[in-house]
Design an enzyme around this catalytic site. Structure first.
Site: not given
Ligand code: GLY
Length: 311
Positions: A180, A233
């Site tokens: 990401t 996460f």
């Molecule tokens: N940190 C990106 C997600 O969990 O969508």
């Protein structure tokens, strides 16, 4: 004293075992350095922090090695659903979108939500309708569906699990290590801004929204404290409201970027044993980053200095 600018970007946190392969490592670092130099051009010419984070995040969204924009991971139905947010530290204005498809640069749509609507967040069908209203053309499916992402979803389905963008677990194979993205900046006028954008988590449920578009969880900027972008996460960062927690640490404990990041990481681990990391620039332009995963792709330019990149 001459004013300086600072800029940080990240490309995701996780195991990233594939960076042992020199070619892949160089590919990531080259991408991060290119984006930093692009940001330098904007900021050194007097461009705003907001402009810099939007533009740097857009460049990262355009690079298929990262889990955002064209490189977004696939959900349980094999579709791309992206989340993004942007925040301006001058007045806490913010814009966010969630669960959108066929938008090449979700961070730009988030900026339009901030600038052109009376809202902070639009999701799914409503966000797509707003994109149409703003004249954003839809990008065809094939732009997003890379062979790597299809293979990654098949693997996740076989293992009946969802995966972090850069999966940290032992079973994670080389193909699962993608990231990401995020950017934070302080401009020559001392203004802060932050942006985060993601395709989320492999094999996630339809409609699942992570931390990236949640103001205070995956992104935060306040000129009085700092600019923060997180990766990892998302559920862990939502439950700990981590970006705002880091900003609060700076405000109430009067620490600098490094102290605030240390506080945030300790809090993330202690409260939820969270997986991920963050980049932070404080209101003096100090840069700091840390993570609980094995690695995090990131880079920085501190106080107009040289660009640095690493894992
Ligand atoms: N940190 C990106 C997600 O969990 O969508």
């Amino acid at each position: 004293m001459q004013e300086t600018f600072s800029l940080m970007v990240h490309g995701g946190a996780g195991a990233l075992d594939n960076v042992k392969d020199t070619k892949t490592a160089l590919r990531y670092l080259e991408s991060i350095r290119t984006v930093l130099e692009h940001g330098r051009e904007i900021l050194s010419m007097g461009g705003s922090a907001l402009e810099a984070v939007e533009s740097c995040a857009s460049q990262l969204e355009d690079d298929p090695v990262f889990n955002a924009g064209c490189g977004s991971v696939l959900n349980e139905s094999g579709k791309v659903e992206m989340d993004a947010a942007i925040m301006d530290g001058r007045d806490l204005s913010a814009g966010a979108i969630a669960a959108v498809s066929n938008i090449a640069n979700p961070v730009q749509l988030a900026r339009l939500v901030m600038a052109e609507s009376e809202h902070v967040m639009l999701i799914s069908e409503g966000a797509m309708k707003f994109a149409d209203h703003c004249g954003i053309k839809l990008t065809p499916d094939h732009y997003f569906f890379t062979p790597d992402r299809i293979q990654q979803l098949e693997q996740a389905r076989l293992q009946h699990r969802i995966m972090l963008d850069h999966d940290d677990s032992d079973e994670a194979s080389e193909e699962q290590k993608y990231g990401t993205i995020g950017a934070v900046a302080r401009d020559l006028e001392g203004n802060l801004a932050a942006a985060t954008s993601t395709g989320g988590i492999v094999n996630k449920r339809i409609g699942r929204v992570g931390d990236s578009p949640i103001i205070g969880a995956g992104v935060f900027a306040d000129n009085q404290t700092c600019a923060v972008s997180t990766t990892g996460f998302g559920e862990d960062f939502m439950r700990t409201v981590l970006a705002k927690t880091v900003s609060d640490a700076m405000e109430f404990l009067q620490c600098d970027a490094r102290g605030a990041v240390a506080y945030g990481i300790e809090y993330l681990k202690r409260k939820v044993n969270g997986r991920g990391g963050m980049i932070v620039i404080d209101h003096h332009g100090n840069c700091a980053a840390d993570f609980t995963t094995k690695k995090m792709i990131h880079g920085w330019i501190e106080k107009s200095g040289q660009s640095e990149a690493g894992f």
